[in-house]
Write an enzyme that holds these catalytic residues in place. Structure first.
Site, PDB file in Angstrom:
ATOM      1  N   SER A  91      -9.618  -1.012   7.102  1.00  9.11           N
ATOM      2  CA  SER A  91      -9.055  -0.763   5.770  1.00  9.11           C
ATOM      3  C   SER A  91      -8.350  -1.946   5.117  1.00  9.11           C
ATOM      4  O   SER A  91      -8.014  -1.895   3.944  1.00  9.11           O
ATOM      5  CB  SER A  91      -8.090   0.429   5.819  1.00  9.11           C
ATOM      6  OG  SER A  91      -8.828   1.631   5.782  1.00  9.11           O
ATOM      7  N   LYS A 135       0.863  -1.180   0.000  1.00 14.13           N
ATOM      8  CA  LYS A 135       0.000   0.000   0.000  1.00 14.13           C
ATOM      9  C   LYS A 135       0.901   1.232   0.000  1.00 14.13           C
ATOM     10  O   LYS A 135       1.983   1.213   0.622  1.00 14.13           O
ATOM     11  CB  LYS A 135      -0.860  -0.033   1.268  1.00 14.13           C
ATOM     12  CG  LYS A 135      -1.974   0.992   1.323  1.00 14.13           C
ATOM     13  CD  LYS A 135      -2.802   0.757   2.589  1.00 14.13           C
ATOM     14  CE  LYS A 135      -3.950   1.743   2.725  1.00 14.13           C
ATOM     15  NZ  LYS A 135      -4.754   1.500   3.938  1.00 14.13           N
ATOM     16  N   SER A 181      -9.558   1.453   2.771  1.00 11.94           N
ATOM     17  CA  SER A 181      -8.693   2.229   1.932  1.00 11.94           C
ATOM     18  C   SER A 181      -7.637   1.409   1.188  1.00 11.94           C
ATOM     19  O   SER A 181      -7.082   1.871   0.214  1.00 11.94           O
ATOM     20  CB  SER A 181      -7.984   3.292   2.780  1.00 11.94           C
ATOM     21  OG  SER A 181      -7.183   2.683   3.767  1.00 11.94           O
TER      22      SER A 181
END
Lengths: 471, 490
Positions: free
Chosen positions: B178, B79, B154
């Site tokens: 997330s 990420k 996310s």
């Protein structure tokens, strides 16, 4: 109408730990801008603080030396505000639970200046204004600080000066900071207000910042108090503001108004778990604390039988005191050692700061050996000085020197023979001595010292001289 | 199929038996990214050179016949809020568009030291604020199961890449769900371990007391392998303890006969019917495996969401203060004084969601609000710790849905902001309590979209939930696994 000064002081002290408070950058000064930094003290995104526990030891020392209570927990808070020298947009400090509370410093008058608290925090970087531009140096960012906050107990410029000097001396003595005001390792914010004598209510105060020498402290407070009195006498009110002391005009001038209390939105630093402070921890730090200078002087007088001035001279600097105490270990007559240091060794230094640093080629342990020799009457004071000088000159150890020097003293018979010879050759001095002029014995003594190359036991010689009669 | 569903083990087998070289494998992944990323938008940066160089090292080791380290030669994506030395780490924000960190996050440092193959950085919601990956500065990411839908957020780039076989696994971050929510939306495994088990050093913080890095993978076994490799005590993160209870892999296949699975009624309220049907089927599976279902009442759970927003916004307000345009990041051109410099730099470069949360945080910490909101939230957080502690006296693990619904359409505008926040309702409590939770696929809805089931465990009891998740996966894999005809098929 007479006025009283009400003054409280916040003192920032930079701690001289090896590394910074939350990273492993060394604590050092004078490096080129932004060369003593790392991702952590630059607050780069994703970095986390890692607490340097040495800072805790130092802060506990400061707390104990100022008679504070030590909290049983260490936690940090974030003080949030924007400023270019503050790389994370917040300062890690202690707001909700400062490490040390409720202490005091005693002035020479016996008056106690209460200390509200001492907390740990990190220093910010430094702005440098040059050629109409502003540069930022982050070398200072993350240097550990303690802030010592006094109660408004100070009521004269002289008291303020003594308080700061006392703190400075104490922190230096603890060995936790060099406390140099010029270099910013000790910084004072002084809160000043005045009130009519006898009034209970406090008037609005102002804060004086940026005082970079102790010599300006008293002056700045005096000037600021006088200015406030004039304002009040003119029927106006003092404005709450931050002021700076201008060394050239010797007056304080306004920096910025304090319109409302700043809201720093403090909250507990989530990246640093609370650390329990055990009683053992405090006890073990206590052992690291060098003795308070005042107590040390008393101990030297009571236990070591030194004179007051001798004791004060030796206790003044920690390096000297440490050296002295090692050198006089297991020595019966500590005065010998004290004299040796304050005469032989101090004569090698030209300045007070050299004295404070106390760099001596001869280790305290080596001096201790020499002193033992003297203490056991294996040699004379005169010879001890000779050996000492040889140690200084040759940089050889005591053990090396002692093999090359004949230290044996004259035996009783030889001493007596020499004493008689001294009387023979100094009849005037001898009769003076016998008729009551004590000092006259010096002539006789120096004769025997000289003639024996210092190998005479002075006490024994004295005994002989006092025993002789004029015939 | 069901006896070997660990992709990591599969790849290691292929490499060791020399059926494929690591360089060939890496090229396959890079080609697949080249082919599908325009459609999917999983990656915002591809690090092909780095990947191929690492692959070469792996091939040398294979040639020498050396043992492979747990994550050696395994293609991974990170990420974009995980710091990578020398590689842009942008959090998908205009603010950090050109920011290149000069240091590695600890988790990436570990992977790198094992010759892991970093394929690139994955898309995300700006600064991990969002649940659809749509607040990214760079591109839209689509759900490989239905391109008109979001991959969740996310960590949406990660879930998309793993589910579309554009990476063998990913590391995401989970502050309120997330990792688990996008895993649920994309039909993969998403694991948020205990707070403090994997170092956060180098993770761009959203809310420091809630953030946790964790694996996103195609199987429970992979999640366990990755967790075991990364959960190491780290001096750089004072809140990191590592894996205090030892490796989890040896516990995966333990019999769960007699295991007590708690079912709090509060977690079942207000969830979509397809999702709840699927959860009840899963409960039947567990019963058939000998587990005992224990109904639980955890009324305090309902406070999780409001206090979550107070804590996240407060910590984010402070964590993001460093983004001031002075040292790095976006810097405004229009200012006449310092205050304008700060506010214009931030105004120009931070997105709506980010600003909203910063403002909320500023508000709840201001003056008396500190007592009314922040301090109260901390108190309630204590209550929630206790609630879970009590629950784990009655059961071994807790079961719920991961999200009350399945993947929603792109540009879906909830009626109000509160509705959008509600998607986090099942995932947030585990972050508040700092306890481990995993999302695993447990079926599909009427649109054939993946449904996720969440298993929550007590602090540092990852073994128990991984064990239960593994057993469920073994029993249902053929039925629940919906393969995507994209990316690299081994």
């Amino acid at each position: 109408m007479s006025y009283e000064i009400v003054c409280g002081i916040e003192t920032h002290v930079e701690l001289s730990t090896n590394s910074k408070i939350f990273c492993s950058c060394p604590v050092s000064f004078g490096k080129a801008s932004n060369t003593n930094v790392c991702p952590i003290c630059l607050g780069l995104p994703g970095t986390l603080p890692h607490f340097n526990e040495k800072v805790l030891d130092y802060a506990i020392m400061a707390g104990l030396a100022t008679n504070c209570e030590i909290s049983d927990e260490l936690s940090f808070d974030r003080k949030n505000y924007f400023y270019p020298d503050l790389p994370k947009g917040f300062q890690i400090t202690q707001h909700h639970n400062p490490l040390c509370k409720n202490g005091y410093i005693e002035l020479s008058s016996g008056k106690k200046i209460r200390i509200n608290h001492i907390h740990i925090e990190e220093d910010a970087g430094k702005l440098i204004h040059k050629d109409g531009k502003t540069f930022i140096d982050y070398n200072r960012s993350g240097i550990p600080l303690i802030e010592i906050v006094s109660e408004p107990d100070i009521s004269s410029p002289d008291e303020a000066l003594e308080y700061v000097k006392k703190l400075q001396h104490l922190m230096q003595y603890l060995g936790i900071s060099d406390c140099k005001m010029q270099e910013g390792s000790l910084r004072c914010d002084i809160n000043v207000s005045v009130k009519k004598a006898g009034d209970k209510e406090l008037n609005t105060k102002t804060e004086i910042k940026n005082i970079n020498s102790t010599s300006f402290i008293a002056k700045a407070i005096e000037q600021e108090a006088a200015r406030q009195i004039e304002v009040l006498e003119n029927g106006k009110g003092v404005i709450s503001e931050t002021r700076r002391y201008n060394e050239l005009t010797q007056e304080t001038e306004s920096m910025r108004k304090k319109e409302k209390a700043s809201d720093y939105r403090y909250f507990k630093e989530p990246d640093l778990p609370t650390i329990k402070i055990s009683l053992q921890k405090v006890t073990s730090v206590k052992k690291l604390i060098p003795e308070n200078p005042d107590l040390k002087i008393n101990r030297y007088i009571d236990e070591f039988k030194l004179s007051k001035s001798q004791a004060a001279t030796l206790a003044k600097y920690k390096n000297v005191a440490d050296y002295f105490e090692t050198a006089c270990e297991n020595i019966k007559n500590k005065n010998f050692v004290a004299n040796f240091i304050t005469s032989q060794i101090f004569s090698m230094f030209n300045t007070e700061s050299e004295k404070q640093k106390f760099k001596v080629h001869i280790s305290a342990l080596d001096l201790n050996k020499l002193m033992k020799f003297l203490d056991n009457k294996e040699t004379s004071q005169h010879l001890a000085k000779t050996i000492f000088n040889q140690m200084i000159e040759t940089k050889k150890s005591f053990d090396e020197i002692i093999t090359t020097v004949n230290t044996s003293l004259l035996d009783e018979n030889a001493t007596e023979k020499l004493c008689l010879e001294a009387v023979e050759k100094n009849q005037k001095a001898f009769s003076d001595y016998k008729s009551g002029r004590e000092k006259a014995i010096d002539t006789l003594l120096s004769y025997v010292v000289k003639e024996s190359n210092g190998k005479v036991d002075i006490d024994l010689a004295k005994k002989f001289f006092s025993g002789y009669e004029i015939y | 199929m069901s006896e070997n569903i660990s992709k990591i083990k599969q790849i290691h087998k292929l490499l060791k038996t020399k059926q494929i070289s690591c360089k060939e494998l890496t090229s396959k992944y890079l080609d697949a990214i080249d082919k599908y990323n325009n459609t999917l938008g999983a990656y915002i940066k591809v690090t092909d050179e780095l990947a191929l160089n690492a692959a070469e090292k792996v091939d040398e080791k294979v040639k020498k016949g050396s043992e492979l380290l747990p994550l050696e030669g395994i293609p991974v994506t990170l990420k974009d809020n995980i710091s990578t030395n020398g590689i842009e780490t942008t959090c998908c924000s205009k603010m950090l568009e050109n920011y290149i960190p000069p240091f590695d996050a600890t988790c990436w440092d570990i992977i790198k030291s094992q010759n892991g193959i970093l394929l690139g950085k994955a898309n995300m919601d700006e600064f991990a604020m969002g649940c659809s990956c749509e607040t990214s500065r760079f591109c839209k990411t689509s759900n490989p199961h239905d391109l008109s839908r979001v991959p969740g957020g996310s960590s949406g780039g990660c879930s998309c890449a793993v589910s579309a076989n554009l990476a063998a696994y990913a590391l995401g971050s989970d502050t309120g769900g997330s990792i688990r929510q996008p895993a649920s939306f994309c039909g993969i495994v998403g694991f948020k371990p205990t707070y403090g088990s994997i170092s956060r050093y180098g993770l761009l913080a959203l809310a420091s007391s809630l953030d946790q890095i964790g694996p996103m993978a195609t199987s429970v076994e992979d999640a366990s392998i990755i967790y075991d490799a990364l959960s190491i005590k780290d001096e750089k993160d004072s809140t990191c303890f590592g894996n205090v209870n030892g490796p989890t892999q040896i516990h995966l296949n333990k019999d769960i006969n007699g295991m007590k699975i708690g079912l709090p009624k509060q977690y079942l309220e207000g969830i979509n019917k397809d999702v709840s049907d699927s959860i009840f089927k899963a409960i039947k599976v567990y019963e058939s495996l000998g587990a005992k279902i224990v109904p639980l009442d955890m009324p305090d759970i309902k406070y999780s969401l409001p206090i979550y927003y107070i804590l996240v916004c407060s910590e984010a307000f402070s964590n993001f203060a460093r983004l001031d345009g002075i040292r790095y990041g976006h810097r405004t051109n229009s200012y006449t004084n310092l205050e304008e410099f700060f506010s214009n730099s931030r105004e120009e470069a931070l997105g709506e969601d980010v600003k909203r949360r910063i403002l909320l945080g500023t508000y709840v910490l201001s003056g008396k609000n500190y007592e009314h909101y922040y301090k109260k939230a901390l108190k309630i957080r204590e209550t929630i710790f206790e609630t879970f502690e009590k629950a784990f006296k009655e059961c071994d693990i807790i079961l719920s849905s991961t999200v009350p619904q399945t993947a929603f359409l792109h540009n879906f505008k909830p009626e109000d902001q509160m509705e959008a926040y509600m998607t986090d309702i099942c995932t947030v409590p585990a972050n508040i309590a700092g306890i481990p939770a995993i999302s695993i696929p447990c079926g599909t809805d009427s649109n054939n979209l993946p449904i996720g089931m969440q298993l929550i465990g007590n602090s540092f009891c990852e073994s128990k939930i991984l064990n239960a998740a593994y057993k469920f996966e073994q029993a249902t894999f053929a039925k629940n696994h919906k393969s995507i005809n994209m990316g690299v098929n081994l």
